[in-house]
Scaffold this motif. Sequence first.
Motif, PDB file in Angstrom:
ATOM      1  N   VAL A  15       0.806  -1.221   0.076  1.00 26.06           N
ATOM      2  CA  VAL A  15       0.034  -0.076  -0.117  1.00 26.06           C
ATOM      3  C   VAL A  15       0.814   1.441   0.078  1.00 26.06           C
ATOM      4  O   VAL A  15       0.610   2.267  -0.778  1.00 26.06           O
ATOM      5  CB  VAL A  15      -0.875  -0.098   1.095  1.00 26.06           C
ATOM      6  N   THR A  16       1.814   1.174   0.897  1.00 25.16           N
ATOM      7  CA  THR A  16       2.705   2.407   0.734  1.00 25.16           C
ATOM      8  C   THR A  16       3.516   2.522  -0.346  1.00 25.16           C
ATOM      9  O   THR A  16       4.325   3.661  -0.559  1.00 25.16           O
ATOM     10  CB  THR A  16       3.555   2.387   2.238  1.00 25.16           C
ATOM     11  N   GLY A  17       3.563   1.568  -1.195  1.00 28.20           N
ATOM     12  CA  GLY A  17       4.332   1.713  -2.394  1.00 28.20           C
ATOM     13  C   GLY A  17       3.353   2.413  -3.519  1.00 28.20           C
ATOM     14  O   GLY A  17       3.978   2.931  -4.519  1.00 28.20           O
ATOM     15  N   ILE A  18       2.128   2.761  -3.163  1.00 25.17           N
ATOM     16  CA  ILE A  18       1.413   3.464  -4.147  1.00 25.17           C
ATOM     17  C   ILE A  18       1.603   4.984  -3.922  1.00 25.17           C
ATOM     18  O   ILE A  18       1.740   5.609  -2.839  1.00 25.17           O
ATOM     19  CB  ILE A  18      -0.235   3.518  -3.837  1.00 25.17           C
ATOM     20  N   ARG A  19       1.966   5.728  -5.018  1.00 25.96           N
ATOM     21  CA  ARG A  19       2.315   7.195  -4.899  1.00 25.96           C
ATOM     22  C   ARG A  19       1.188   7.932  -4.447  1.00 25.96           C
ATOM     23  O   ARG A  19       0.098   7.812  -4.609  1.00 25.96           O
ATOM     24  CB  ARG A  19       2.357   7.797  -6.384  1.00 25.96           C
ATOM     25  N   GLY A  20       1.572   8.732  -3.511  1.00 29.27           N
ATOM     26  CA  GLY A  20       0.856   9.577  -2.514  1.00 29.27           C
ATOM     27  C   GLY A  20       0.551   9.061  -1.324  1.00 29.27           C
ATOM     28  O   GLY A  20      -0.021   9.660  -0.395  1.00 29.27           O
ATOM     29  N   GLY A  23       1.573   6.510   4.705  1.00 26.13           N
ATOM     30  CA  GLY A  23       1.448   5.478   5.748  1.00 26.13           C
ATOM     31  C   GLY A  23       0.456   4.620   5.536  1.00 26.13           C
ATOM     32  O   GLY A  23      -0.747   4.977   5.172  1.00 26.13           O
ATOM     33  N   ALA A  24       0.476   3.482   6.111  1.00 23.07           N
ATOM     34  CA  ALA A  24      -0.667   2.499   6.306  1.00 23.07           C
ATOM     35  C   ALA A  24      -0.317   1.851   7.594  1.00 23.07           C
ATOM     36  O   ALA A  24       0.636   1.418   8.276  1.00 23.07           O
ATOM     37  CB  ALA A  24      -0.704   1.609   5.080  1.00 23.07           C
ATOM     38  N   VAL A  25      -1.653   1.566   8.446  1.00 20.38           N
ATOM     39  CA  VAL A  25      -1.676   1.060   9.807  1.00 20.38           C
ATOM     40  C   VAL A  25      -2.738   0.086   9.784  1.00 20.38           C
ATOM     41  O   VAL A  25      -3.780   0.229   9.404  1.00 20.38           O
ATOM     42  CB  VAL A  25      -1.818   1.998  10.977  1.00 20.38           C
ATOM     43  N   VAL A  26      -2.482  -1.077  10.567  1.00 18.56           N
ATOM     44  CA  VAL A  26      -3.456  -1.884  11.039  1.00 18.56           C
ATOM     45  C   VAL A  26      -3.450  -1.988  12.429  1.00 18.56           C
ATOM     46  O   VAL A  26      -2.426  -2.100  13.179  1.00 18.56           O
ATOM     47  CB  VAL A  26      -3.245  -3.507  10.495  1.00 18.56           C
ATOM     48  N   ALA A  36       0.066  -3.548  13.095  1.00 20.91           N
ATOM     49  CA  ALA A  36       1.207  -3.528  12.150  1.00 20.91           C
ATOM     50  C   ALA A  36       1.230  -2.102  11.304  1.00 20.91           C
ATOM     51  O   ALA A  36       0.168  -1.558  11.307  1.00 20.91           O
ATOM     52  CB  ALA A  36       1.053  -4.742  10.976  1.00 20.91           C
ATOM     53  N   GLU A  37       2.341  -1.675  10.997  1.00 13.30           N
ATOM     54  CA  GLU A  37       2.395  -0.447  10.585  1.00 13.30           C
ATOM     55  C   GLU A  37       3.480  -0.319   9.210  1.00 13.30           C
ATOM     56  O   GLU A  37       4.246  -1.153   9.263  1.00 13.30           O
ATOM     57  CB  GLU A  37       2.531   0.778  11.491  1.00 13.30           C
ATOM     58  N   SER A  38       3.302   0.571   8.507  1.00 11.04           N
ATOM     59  CA  SER A  38       4.230   1.038   7.406  1.00 11.04           C
ATOM     60  C   SER A  38       4.033   2.379   7.152  1.00 11.04           C
ATOM     61  O   SER A  38       3.461   2.975   6.395  1.00 11.04           O
ATOM     62  CB  SER A  38       4.149  -0.080   6.125  1.00 11.04           C
ATOM     63  N   ILE A  39       4.814   3.172   7.922  1.00 12.41           N
ATOM     64  CA  ILE A  39       4.527   4.562   7.836  1.00 12.41           C
ATOM     65  C   ILE A  39       5.866   5.142   7.264  1.00 12.41           C
ATOM     66  O   ILE A  39       6.941   5.039   7.440  1.00 12.41           O
ATOM     67  CB  ILE A  39       4.337   5.422   9.211  1.00 12.41           C
ATOM     68  N   LEU A  40       5.815   6.306   6.363  1.00 13.63           N
ATOM     69  CA  LEU A  40       6.993   6.736   5.926  1.00 13.63           C
ATOM     70  C   LEU A  40       7.100   8.148   6.543  1.00 13.63           C
ATOM     71  O   LEU A  40       5.845   8.815   6.909  1.00 13.63           O
ATOM     72  CB  LEU A  40       6.820   7.187   4.334  1.00 13.63           C
ATOM     73  N   VAL A  96      -5.259   4.467   6.506  1.00 10.75           N
ATOM     74  CA  VAL A  96      -4.074   4.855   5.228  1.00 10.75           C
ATOM     75  C   VAL A  96      -4.108   6.529   5.394  1.00 10.75           C
ATOM     76  O   VAL A  96      -5.264   7.274   5.201  1.00 10.75           O
ATOM     77  CB  VAL A  96      -4.449   4.612   4.044  1.00 10.75           C
ATOM     78  N   ILE A  97      -2.913   7.065   5.444  1.00 12.75           N
ATOM     79  CA  ILE A  97      -2.646   8.528   5.421  1.00 12.75           C
ATOM     80  C   ILE A  97      -1.976   8.867   4.199  1.00 12.75           C
ATOM     81  O   ILE A  97      -1.057   8.178   3.947  1.00 12.75           O
ATOM     82  CB  ILE A  97      -2.202   8.961   6.678  1.00 12.75           C
ATOM     83  N   GLY A  98      -2.619   9.645   3.393  1.00  6.66           N
ATOM     84  CA  GLY A  98      -2.003  10.077   1.900  1.00  6.66           C
ATOM     85  C   GLY A  98      -1.925  11.372   1.658  1.00  6.66           C
ATOM     86  O   GLY A  98      -2.671  12.460   2.499  1.00  6.66           O
TER      87      GLY A  98
END
Lengths: 118, 255
Positions: A15-20, A23-26, A36-40, A96-98
């Motif tokens: 998900v975080t690979g999508i432009r814009g 970050g994404a969090v469960v 779980a999280e993947s925040i930039l 998801v934050i974008g």
Amino acid sequence: MTAVSINFDRLLGRVTGIRGVVGAVVLDAEDGLVIAESILGGIRVNAVAALAASMYRRVSHTTKAAGHGPPDFVQLQAENGVLIALPGSCGTILAVIGELDLNIGLVKIELNKILVRQ
Amino acid sequence: MNDRIRILADELANNPVSLCFVELGALLRKIGDLTGAERVLAGGVARHPGHVEARSLYGEVLLDRGKLRDAFREWSEVVETEPRDVGARKGLGYLFYKGGQLDEALEHLEMALSIAPMDQQVRQAYSRIRKELESEETAASAAPRGAGDMMLADSRGRPLTGGLVTDGRDVSEEVAAYLVGVSDEAARSARMLKLGNWIWITTESGNGCLHISKPTDDSTLVLMGGPGVRPAEVEMRAESAAKTAKDWMDDSRVD
């Protein structure tokens, strides 16, 4: 870190690979705790989780009152970005934050893939 | 011009059935003698009821004199005889426009344009009325309605105007009560995540979608789409509705 959260991390990474996507969090829907999280960047993941949980809960009250039941998708559009929240399985929420130009359609597709695998 | 008027007046006096009354009426109108123009044309039209050009001109003079009903009658009779009379079509278009009947006005102007496509006056009038009609339609589709799928609520959880109905049940008050919390939470989330001010929230579920926005600081607008209604469609309607709601709030305030 458990095997489940490692799996989530990999899916969230897509998900975080999508432009814009910033970050994404469960998170746990009840208490807003991060599973779980993947925040930039410099965003506080706990804040995203807590706010997304609270936001989703408040909006759910409204949609239920409107006779629509709990929402499958919530999007908060703000001046400088978006916050998306949708329910996962076992009382989880995917958030998801974008950025402003985020491709919402693409995010939905990826999030639905995560939901299917949960 | 005055000499020509004198000559035509003499000719008409000597020969009351002369067709020179048309030119005389037009010249009298041109110099601003509307009473004289009306008198001459009324007499001429009575003698020559089939003279379409004269009747069309007579309609214009009646309009100049503020006799809208008479002008309407005259032009209506003209288009019955000669549907392609541009002057009468323009006149009827104008009268319908003045009466607020934009559809009918547009109909006459469309006909006039089909006959005289380069007539600038008709083109401008047509374009203006078309725009007005479109904005009316937009406003009508966006205006908060009595009940159904749109509601404006105040900042204390009470419905202000419009209403939401689901499966025949009015859910306005319940939804309005919860909106305050949504609005507060949206503001808090957007601020804490450094997203700026929140603009709107959209929700999707199996039974439809909701679009929530704040047209003013002290109001919240909700639009509801049933099953099968696309959220993007509701979002587009919501933009127009928010403008209408803002105007409504501004108008409703007591200074």
